[in-house]
Design a protein around this motif. Structure first.
Motif, mmCIF file in Angstrom:
data_model
loop_
_atom_site.group_PDB
_atom_site.id
_atom_site.type_symbol
_atom_site.label_atom_id
_atom_site.label_comp_id
_atom_site.label_asym_id
_atom_site.label_seq_id
_atom_site.Cartn_x
_atom_site.Cartn_y
_atom_site.Cartn_z
ATOM 1 N N UNK A 24 -20.949 66.346 31.900
ATOM 2 C CA UNK A 24 -19.770 66.894 32.585
ATOM 3 C C UNK A 24 -19.175 65.910 33.588
ATOM 4 N N UNK A 25 -19.096 64.638 33.207
ATOM 5 C CA UNK A 25 -18.407 63.681 34.072
ATOM 6 C C UNK A 25 -16.931 63.642 33.682
ATOM 7 N N UNK A 26 -16.021 64.039 34.565
ATOM 8 C CA UNK A 26 -14.594 64.061 34.218
ATOM 9 C C UNK A 26 -13.949 62.687 34.340
ATOM 10 N N UNK A 27 -12.785 62.549 33.729
ATOM 11 C CA UNK A 27 -11.975 61.348 33.949
ATOM 12 C C UNK A 27 -11.546 61.320 35.416
ATOM 13 N N UNK A 28 -11.539 60.153 36.007
ATOM 14 C CA UNK A 28 -11.207 59.995 37.429
ATOM 15 C C UNK A 28 -9.707 60.184 37.633
ATOM 16 N N UNK A 29 -9.274 61.254 38.296
ATOM 17 C CA UNK A 29 -7.840 61.520 38.464
ATOM 18 C C UNK A 29 -7.153 60.575 39.448
ATOM 19 N N UNK A 56 -29.074 77.811 19.817
ATOM 20 C CA UNK A 56 -29.001 78.489 21.110
ATOM 21 C C UNK A 56 -30.135 77.995 21.992
ATOM 22 N N UNK A 57 -29.778 77.573 23.203
ATOM 23 C CA UNK A 57 -30.799 77.052 24.117
ATOM 24 C C UNK A 57 -30.260 77.050 25.539
ATOM 25 N N UNK A 58 -31.181 76.846 26.501
ATOM 26 C CA UNK A 58 -30.760 76.680 27.883
ATOM 27 C C UNK A 58 -30.064 75.324 28.037
ATOM 28 N N UNK A 59 -29.337 75.204 29.127
ATOM 29 C CA UNK A 59 -28.476 74.035 29.331
ATOM 30 C C UNK A 59 -28.908 73.265 30.565
ATOM 31 N N UNK A 60 -28.893 71.938 30.462
ATOM 32 C CA UNK A 60 -29.100 71.072 31.622
ATOM 33 C C UNK A 60 -27.846 70.243 31.823
ATOM 34 N N UNK A 61 -27.225 70.354 32.977
ATOM 35 C CA UNK A 61 -25.959 69.654 33.250
ATOM 36 C C UNK A 61 -26.227 68.300 33.900
ATOM 37 N N UNK A 62 -25.538 67.256 33.404
ATOM 38 C CA UNK A 62 -25.630 65.915 33.985
ATOM 39 C C UNK A 62 -24.220 65.338 34.081
ATOM 40 N N UNK A 63 -24.078 64.306 34.908
ATOM 41 C CA UNK A 63 -22.780 63.645 35.060
ATOM 42 C C UNK A 63 -22.634 62.405 34.184
ATOM 43 N N UNK A 64 -23.712 62.049 33.489
ATOM 44 C CA UNK A 64 -23.640 60.882 32.621
ATOM 45 C C UNK A 64 -25.003 60.548 32.062
ATOM 46 N N UNK A 65 -25.027 59.610 31.109
ATOM 47 C CA UNK A 65 -26.284 59.260 30.438
ATOM 48 C C UNK A 65 -27.303 58.652 31.405
ATOM 49 N N UNK A 66 -26.819 58.056 32.489
ATOM 50 C CA UNK A 66 -27.741 57.405 33.427
ATOM 51 C C UNK A 66 -28.639 58.410 34.153
ATOM 52 N N UNK A 99 -14.072 55.046 31.864
ATOM 53 C CA UNK A 99 -15.120 55.348 32.835
ATOM 54 C C UNK A 99 -16.041 56.490 32.445
ATOM 55 N N UNK A 100 -15.692 57.249 31.398
ATOM 56 C CA UNK A 100 -16.564 58.369 31.048
ATOM 57 C C UNK A 100 -16.776 58.539 29.545
ATOM 58 N N UNK A 101 -16.165 57.695 28.716
ATOM 59 C CA UNK A 101 -16.256 57.896 27.270
ATOM 60 C C UNK A 101 -17.641 57.562 26.711
ATOM 61 N N UNK A 102 -18.461 56.844 27.484
ATOM 62 C CA UNK A 102 -19.799 56.523 26.991
ATOM 63 C C UNK A 102 -20.637 57.774 26.744
ATOM 64 N N UNK A 103 -20.391 58.844 27.533
ATOM 65 C CA UNK A 103 -21.169 60.077 27.347
ATOM 66 C C UNK A 103 -20.819 60.749 26.023
#
Length: 465
Positions: free
Chosen positions: A154-159, A126-136, A170-174
């Protein structure tokens, strides 16, 4: 002039006769697949009698035994098992997670451990959360903002991308390297948005890697459903101090022995030239692996059966290979290529089906320009079956290790719009595979194999020194 016109006339007539023969053979393949196909029955057994076939599991071994027995019944010239050592990762008891805005106010969310992940502490994490869109984004945040927290990718697949595989890439690296990278900044865990364009409550697993991270510094990693990801993101916006709890019991065991399943029809004219079709027999454990990749396996098996059923006698040796461990190691594909090299086998063509059992649209090819031109000349033969996609690009993960300049690699390309709704998730199950679409795919594969067997490949030009 008269002689030239006469020769042109003869060539035109011969071309017309050859095309007519090809049309008849391809039609026979499609009719046999659609009226007497076996792929759907085989898939029914793999999915509903055996289930998910994670490498190293009892179910994977049962799948090896079953498919070998079915290939034996086809009357092929040879059927055998090819030993290969594979990793054994087990999920353990079902995962559990919730987000907590204030003490006592929690909401459960669906998660699943990523393949290869370590477990959380016995009592959970259990911990606090930091949201990012990718490893970069991690480097910009640094240790001060990440240390002691759970990183939420939380980077989604580009619709907007019609090619859903491009959206996935485009997002599987995360998912794959997210835990390795987050650990460098002191993160205690990782939650990754599922690789899916669909908004639902199914978390999607998949392979991940810790790279060179020491075992005692590895952090647990899980996928969260797309609905869960949206909820977590919205909650963090309103309550930045929200905490996330998750518990998983997965573990990595010692490697175990498994097998590739191989069957072949020996060529009548050029038996030393090998053409192969295949898919991967292993799957993830959440569903039953019907689309990924039970469909590709049974289609590949049916290619050889359909050619035999229609009375076609191959000039070259045709081989079906059901690879083990594509999902979390590619051990089967690498082992097959290694043994082929050691034995001096001459593979000239390889076709893989690993994109689901949906309606076939065509093929992608990894080959020379000359061989691609040859494929383009066959377009008219496929048009009656609505097969129109012939592109240069990738082929398949398991046949990739075979690649050399002297062969053609190909991948079946079905319609991909629904594939990532099921990919690596609990809803990759038998009822989501349409019988007719599956059979059309088998016939399409058999047709391409027939054409390359009949006409061969264009050999590379040798550069004189």
């Amino acid at each position: 002039m008269i002689k030239k016109l006469f020769l042109l006339f003869l060539l035109t007539c011969w071309s017309g006769i050859a095309q007519s023969e090809d049309q008849k053979q391809i039609k026979a393949l499609y009719e046999a697949a659609l009226t007497e196909g076996k792929a759907h029955d085989w898939l029914n057994h793999l999915s509903n009698q055996i289930g998910g076939r994670l490498s190293g599991s009892i179910q994977a071994q049962r799948a090896v035994d079953y498919t070998k027995a079915q290939l034996d019944l086809l009357g092929l010239d040879r059927v055998w098992l090819q030993p290969v050592m594979v990793p054994k990762w087990v999920r353990g008891t079902p995962e559990f997670a919730y987000l907590e805005t204030v003490p006592g106010m929690s909401t459960n969310v669906p998660i699943c451990a990523l393949g290869g992940s370590v477990a959380t502490p016995l009592g959970g994490l259990k911990a606090e959360v930091i949201e990012v869109k990718g490893v970069e984004e991690l480097k910009a945040l640094g240790n001060a903002k990440i240390s002691g927290k759970i990183v939420f990718y939380n980077r989604p697949m580009d619709p907007t991308l019609i090619n859903t595989y491009a959206a996935y890439s485009g997002c599987v690296d995360q998912r794959y390297s997210g835990a390795e990278e987050a650990a460098k900044y002191g993160a205690v865990g990782v939650i990754v948005r599922s690789m899916s364009l669909r908004l639902d409550d199914y978390p999607h697993t998949g392979a991940m890697s810790y790279g060179d991270t020491p075992v005692n510094q590895r952090i647990p990693a899980a996928a969260i459903s797309t609905k869960g990801a949206n909820l977590l993101s919205a909650t963090l916006e309103l309550s930045p101090n929200t905490q996330f709890y998750f518990k998983q019991n997965c573990r990595q065991l010692e490697d175990v022995q498994s097998y590739n399943v191989v069957g072949e029809i020996r060529g009548s004219t050029y038996p030393e030239e090998i053409m192969m079709v295949g898919g991967h027999l292993d799957s993830w454990d959440l569903g039953d692996g019907s689309h990924d990749d039970g469909a590709g396996c049974v289609q590949s098996m049916d290619v050889l059966r359909l050619l035999k059923k229609t009375g076609y006698k191959p000039q070259r040796t045709l081989r079906v290979v059901l690879f083990m461990n594509e999902e979390n190691g590619l051990r089967g594909g690498n082992k097959y290529a290694q043994l082929a090299k050691e034995k001096g086998e001459k593979h000239i063509f390889a076709l893989e089906s690993d994109a689901g059992g949906f309606t076939p649209r065509g093929f992608s090819f990894d080959c020379s320009d000359a061989n691609f031109e040859k494929v383009q000349s066959w377009k008219e033969l496929f048009e009656p079956y609505l097969i129109h996609l012939f592109v240069k690009g990738g082929s398949g993960a398991d046949i990739g290790p075979l690649k050399n300049d002297d062969m053609v690699l190909a991948g079946l390309r079905p319609d991909s719009q629904r594939y990532f709704d099921h990919h690596h998730a609990e809803n990759d199950t038998f009822e989501h595979v349409n019988k007719r679409e599956l059979e059309l795919g088998a016939a399409t594969m058999a047709s391409l194999v027939y054409l390359f067997d009949k006409y061969g490949i264009v050999p590379p030009k040798k550069i004189k020194g």
